[in-house]
Design an enzyme around this catalytic site. Structure first.
Site, mmCIF file in Angstrom:
data_model
loop_
_atom_site.group_PDB
_atom_site.id
_atom_site.type_symbol
_atom_site.label_atom_id
_atom_site.label_comp_id
_atom_site.label_asym_id
_atom_site.label_seq_id
_atom_site.Cartn_x
_atom_site.Cartn_y
_atom_site.Cartn_z
ATOM 1 N NE ARG A 200 -16.666 -15.142 86.715
ATOM 2 C CZ ARG A 200 -16.063 -16.311 86.743
ATOM 3 N NH1 ARG A 200 -16.025 -17.038 85.665
ATOM 4 N NH2 ARG A 200 -15.513 -16.762 87.844
ATOM 5 C CB SER B 267 -11.859 -21.511 82.713
ATOM 6 O OG SER B 267 -11.149 -20.309 82.710
ATOM 7 C CE LYS C 215 -11.596 -22.529 90.232
ATOM 8 N NZ LYS C 215 -11.405 -21.322 89.410
ATOM 9 C CG HIS D 28 -9.603 -15.087 82.515
ATOM 10 N ND1 HIS D 28 -9.713 -16.368 82.044
ATOM 11 C CD2 HIS D 28 -9.996 -15.142 83.814
ATOM 12 C CE1 HIS D 28 -10.143 -17.174 83.008
ATOM 13 N NE2 HIS D 28 -10.339 -16.448 84.087
#
Ligand code: ADP
Length: 169
Positions: A97, A135, A48, A24
């Site tokens: 990504r 993460s 999430k 990030h």
């Protein structure tokens, strides 16, 4: 040149940042170089299951972005396009990504544009060092007592470990 050229360009980089990773941060630094102002927006309306509270995530972002003068940290629990319009943003930044990110982000970019015509998304490719980094991986490693120091900025390693030390007790 028209007045548009002199106007401040404000970008918003939304995400869960639960917690912020080196991946990030790399996107934040590059986006901050491209725009006059960058808002890193902790969004917490997603499905999430978060590990850190929005306040904790904002605090960690403040710690790791302290040396980037044109970065502002904020949080929001509504629709991204509402924040975008209400705060006079010009661009949405997303990090990519791999192809697995692409499908979801492609869909989100189109939906955001549908909801708000002005909302253009700019994708920045993750650098090769952090293309595998997420993460969730960081949380998984920390929860098992592994070393996360290669994956997150040094200033927040302690904050993350403290959370998981507590859980392991
Ligand atoms: P995560 O998937 O790690 O939980 P977020 O929901 O916080 O991440 O993601 C916010 C934004 O940052 C998304 O655009 C995501 O694609 C991007 N991003 C996440 N991890 C990385 C990374 N390692 N490198 C580049 N961009 C990333």
């Amino acid at each position: 040149m028209g007045s548009n050229a002199e106007r401040m360009r404000k970008a918003v980089y939304p995400g869960s940042f639960d917690p912020v990773t080196n991946g990030h941060l790399e996107i934040i630094r590059r986006a901050a170089n491209l725009f006059d102002k960058l808002v890193v927006l902790v969004s917490f309306n997603g499905a999430k299951n978060a590990c850190f509270t929005p306040e904790e995530r904002v605090e960690m972002l403040h710690k790791v972005c302290y040396d980037i003068p044109n970065v502002e940290i904020d949080s929001f629990d509504g629709l991204l396009v509402d924040y975008f319009s209400e705060h006079g943003c010009d661009i949405i930044i997303k990090g990519l990504r791999a192809m697995s990110d692409f499908e979801y982000e492609f869909q989100m970019a189109h939906i955001n544009k549908h909801l708000c015509e002005r909302a253009e998304t700019v994708f920045l490719c993750a650098d090769s060092q952090s293309t595998y980094l997420s993460s969730s991986m960081v949380k998984q490693i920390a929860s098992l007592g592994g070393d996360i120091s290669a994956f997150v900025p040094a200033s927040i390693v302690g904050d993350i470990n403290k959370r998981f030390d507590k859980e392991r007790k």
